[in-house]
Motif scaffolding. Sequence first.
Motif, short mmCIF file in Angstrom:
data_model
loop_
_atom_site.label_atom_id
_atom_site.label_comp_id
_atom_site.label_asym_id
_atom_site.label_seq_id
_atom_site.Cartn_x
_atom_site.Cartn_y
_atom_site.Cartn_z
N PHE A 1 30.43 37.77 20.48
CA PHE A 1 31.13 38.72 21.50
C PHE A 1 30.48 38.62 22.86
CE2 PHE A 1 32.85 42.28 23.99
CZ PHE A 1 34.14 42.04 24.02
N ASP A 2 29.20 38.73 22.74
CA ASP A 2 28.34 38.82 23.91
C ASP A 2 28.13 37.38 24.49
OD1 ASP A 2 25.84 39.91 25.32
OD2 ASP A 2 24.90 38.26 24.74
N LYS A 3 28.15 36.45 23.63
CA LYS A 3 28.49 35.12 24.35
C LYS A 3 29.78 34.73 24.88
CE LYS A 3 27.94 30.09 22.96
NZ LYS A 3 29.19 29.66 23.78
N PHE A 4 31.00 35.31 24.39
CA PHE A 4 32.18 35.30 25.02
C PHE A 4 32.17 35.91 26.45
CE2 PHE A 4 36.17 37.58 25.73
CZ PHE A 4 36.99 36.69 25.83
N ILE A 5 31.65 36.99 26.71
CA ILE A 5 31.51 37.62 27.86
C ILE A 5 30.68 36.77 28.71
CG2 ILE A 5 30.77 39.50 28.92
CD1 ILE A 5 33.44 39.99 27.58
N LYS A 6 29.55 36.29 28.30
CA LYS A 6 28.64 35.48 29.14
C LYS A 6 29.47 34.20 29.65
CE LYS A 6 24.51 33.00 29.09
NZ LYS A 6 22.91 32.48 28.35
N ASP A 7 29.94 33.56 28.69
CA ASP A 7 30.59 32.34 28.99
C ASP A 7 31.87 32.40 29.99
OD1 ASP A 7 28.68 31.04 27.54
OD2 ASP A 7 30.29 30.59 25.94
N SER A 8 32.59 33.72 29.53
CA SER A 8 33.60 34.13 30.69
C SER A 8 33.01 34.52 32.08
CB SER A 8 34.40 35.26 30.22
OG SER A 8 35.11 34.79 28.86
N PHE A 9 32.17 35.25 32.10
CA PHE A 9 31.51 35.65 33.55
C PHE A 9 30.77 34.33 34.14
CE2 PHE A 9 31.25 40.06 34.88
CZ PHE A 9 30.75 39.83 35.81
N SER A 10 30.09 33.60 33.38
CA SER A 10 29.44 32.33 34.26
C SER A 10 30.56 31.47 34.80
CB SER A 10 28.65 31.67 33.06
OG SER A 10 27.74 32.42 32.85
N ASN A 11 31.68 31.48 34.11
CA ASN A 11 32.55 30.38 34.50
C ASN A 11 33.95 31.02 35.44
OD1 ASN A 11 31.82 27.72 33.31
ND2 ASN A 11 31.89 29.24 31.40
N LYS A 12 33.46 32.35 35.79
CA LYS A 12 34.62 33.15 36.57
C LYS A 12 35.85 33.18 35.94
CE LYS A 12 31.59 32.68 40.70
NZ LYS A 12 31.45 32.20 42.07
N ILE A 13 35.89 33.10 34.66
CA ILE A 13 37.28 33.29 33.81
C ILE A 13 37.58 34.73 33.71
CG2 ILE A 13 38.79 32.47 32.19
CD1 ILE A 13 36.62 30.41 31.53
N PHE A 14 37.85 35.52 34.76
CA PHE A 14 38.09 36.88 34.76
C PHE A 14 39.24 37.59 34.01
CE2 PHE A 14 35.14 36.59 38.53
CZ PHE A 14 34.09 36.63 37.82
#
Length: 278
Positions: A207-220
């Motif tokens: 889950f932490d990686k999911f949030i990291k990747d979403s944030f890094s790619n600005k997939i809000f």
Amino acid sequence: MTRKEFLKLSTLLLASPFYANMIKEDKNPMPALFIGHGSPMNIIRDNAFTKSLSNITKTFNKPKAIIVISAHWYEKETLISNSEEQDTIYDFYGFPDELYEMHYEPLGNPQLAKEVSKLVENSKLEDRGLDHGAWSVLKHMYPNADIPTFQISINKNFTYEQHFKFASLLGKLREHGVLIIGSGSVTHNLRLTNSRSIKIDKWAISFDKFIKDSFSNKIFSNIINAPYHPLFNTAHPFDDHYIPLLYTAGLTKKEDNIEHFYEEIVSANLSMRCIKVG
């Protein structure tokens, strides 16, 4: 909040005499931060996490004011602290006496709090100090407590989309020296934490990686719709610590760089992830 309502509130803020005076001054653009604040014991610890809080403030100018959206002010409505002088709130129990002897009491900013209250229908001003979601991290960031600071409550009746859009409105303040911090945690299931564990739970890593990747790619859209993620309810039996992340996401501009300035999972599954945008 419809687009029409959003534009109306944006116009209201821009028309504010207080905001007009702010923009007459030299611009002092601020980042926005999300901080996984972890245990209150970090208040008195000198470790990699607390050092990261101190070091991140060296990467931008000193703010004119600070607004904190903390997981520890979770209400049925939007409340905004307009205290001139603030008390330290010790909203934790069973910790060493040393923590309860500490004080962190910067001045508030009643005028800015009043202007922010105009952005949310039926919001209320309240005389309130700083809870540990705010002062436990600010103590390491700005130990002199010399920056006017106040909090905005989490309105549990807002949808995640409304939190995100409210943050977008607050984003205008970033341009003029206001540092806005979301203080919570990417994962927060205290029933499953284990301070003695040397292993990290796979669900927390995922889950932490999911949030990291979403944030890094600005997939809000992923951040807003995270409750549909199969691991969300495990990561957040209660969503008070997740919602501050929506504010940092909503504060992010297209041109902002994303920096994950601290990454660690402690006690088997508690994410300490910290994010700087801008």
